[in-house]
Design an enzyme around this catalytic site. Structure first.
Site, PDB file in Angstrom:
ATOM      1  N   ARG A 192       6.857 -17.462  -8.314  1.00 24.33           N
ATOM      2  CA  ARG A 192       7.186 -16.281  -9.114  1.00 24.33           C
ATOM      3  C   ARG A 192       8.351 -15.472  -8.543  1.00 24.33           C
ATOM      4  O   ARG A 192       8.751 -14.462  -9.121  1.00 24.33           O
ATOM      5  CB  ARG A 192       5.950 -15.386  -9.210  1.00 24.33           C
ATOM      6  N   PHE A 210       6.842  -2.867 -12.377  1.00 23.29           N
ATOM      7  CA  PHE A 210       5.801  -3.404 -11.495  1.00 23.29           C
ATOM      8  C   PHE A 210       6.133  -4.848 -11.136  1.00 23.29           C
ATOM      9  O   PHE A 210       5.948  -5.762 -11.928  1.00 23.29           O
ATOM     10  CB  PHE A 210       4.436  -3.326 -12.192  1.00 23.29           C
ATOM     11  N   VAL A 257       4.292  -8.166  -2.252  1.00 25.76           N
ATOM     12  CA  VAL A 257       3.495  -9.392  -2.282  1.00 25.76           C
ATOM     13  C   VAL A 257       2.187  -9.124  -1.556  1.00 25.76           C
ATOM     14  O   VAL A 257       2.191  -8.648  -0.419  1.00 25.76           O
ATOM     15  CB  VAL A 257       4.216 -10.560  -1.566  1.00 25.76           C
ATOM     16  N   VAL A 258       1.080  -9.447  -2.226  1.00 23.82           N
ATOM     17  CA  VAL A 258      -0.235  -9.373  -1.595  1.00 23.82           C
ATOM     18  C   VAL A 258      -0.897 -10.727  -1.835  1.00 23.82           C
ATOM     19  O   VAL A 258      -1.091 -11.129  -2.983  1.00 23.82           O
ATOM     20  CB  VAL A 258      -1.106  -8.238  -2.182  1.00 23.82           C
ATOM     21  N   GLY A 270      -9.513 -13.781   3.226  1.00 25.62           N
ATOM     22  CA  GLY A 270     -10.958 -13.979   3.221  1.00 25.62           C
ATOM     23  C   GLY A 270     -11.771 -12.707   3.284  1.00 25.62           C
ATOM     24  O   GLY A 270     -12.978 -12.759   3.491  1.00 25.62           O
ATOM     25  N   THR A 271     -11.119 -11.544   3.091  1.00 23.88           N
ATOM     26  CA  THR A 271     -11.828 -10.270   3.159  1.00 23.88           C
ATOM     27  C   THR A 271     -11.532  -9.442   1.905  1.00 23.88           C
ATOM     28  O   THR A 271     -10.608  -9.758   1.163  1.00 23.88           O
ATOM     29  CB  THR A 271     -11.379  -9.456   4.397  1.00 23.88           C
ATOM     30  N   HIS A 320      -9.963  -6.844   1.709  1.00 26.47           N
ATOM     31  CA  HIS A 320      -8.698  -6.135   1.886  1.00 26.47           C
ATOM     32  C   HIS A 320      -7.751  -6.379   0.717  1.00 26.47           C
ATOM     33  O   HIS A 320      -7.056  -5.465   0.260  1.00 26.47           O
ATOM     34  CB  HIS A 320      -8.056  -6.574   3.215  1.00 26.47           C
ATOM     35  N   PHE A 337       0.819  -1.207   0.000  1.00 30.45           N
ATOM     36  CA  PHE A 337       0.000   0.000   0.000  1.00 30.45           C
ATOM     37  C   PHE A 337       0.858   1.265   0.000  1.00 30.45           C
ATOM     38  O   PHE A 337       0.485   2.283  -0.581  1.00 30.45           O
ATOM     39  CB  PHE A 337      -0.939  -0.010   1.213  1.00 30.45           C
TER      40      PHE A 337
END
Length: 159
Positions: A130, A116, A83-84, A88-89, A91, A62
């Site tokens: 990756r 990127f 890394v994201v 379960g939300t 977010h 972020f």
């Protein structure tokens, strides 16, 4: 696999044109093993182009856009790594959209490339696949560096 059809980057061929390009690597701190692989790949890319890259850290994906914006005042290109991993939300979607849209805006506002290298994945295994580690199928850190440097060289030639 997403790498199907991806161009093979050979940054050694870019080294003469890349002379003098100042590049920074900006990496998040979440998921240390994956981040270590992404950073190593980005550094390898810079070295293949005959350059060194300074490393800066962001708390997470972020925060990448605001720090990339500041770095582009001093550098010709920034490689943003993060890394994201889906949870379960909602977010996941918020952070992915903020990082992607923010980094795009930063690049356009600065008129300078942002490589990127933010992995947006469903699970940790996809990130490891990756990360450019020994058993990984892809090296997204290297690919992000290649994209940033190739774009910086293209912009240099257009100037």
């Amino acid at each position: 696999m997403a790498s199907h059809g991806a161009p093979a980057a050979d940054l050694t061929e870019l080294s003469e044109d890349a002379l003098g390009v100042k590049v920074a690597i900006l990496a998040g701190t979440w998921h240390a093993q994956v981040m270590d692989g992404l950073i190593a790949g980005a550094r390898r890319g810079a070295e293949d182009a005959g350059l060194s890259a300074d490393l800066y850290r962001a708390p997470g994906a972020f925060e990448l856009p605001v720090l990339a914006s500041a770095l582009l005042r001093r550098y010709d290109a920034v490689v943003a790594l993060g890394v994201v991993i889906r949870g379960g939300t909602p977010h996941f979607e918020y952070v992915c959209n903020a990082a992607t849209d923010g980094l795009t805006r930063v690049a356009l506002d600065a008129g300078k490339p942002v490589g990127f290298g933010v992995l947006t994945v469903d699970n940790e295994q996809q990130a490891l696949d990756r990360a450019g580690l020994e058993d990984s199928r892809e090296d997204k850190g290297y690919e992000a560096m290649a994209a940033a440097l190739e774009t910086a060289v293209a912009l240099k030639k257009l100037a």
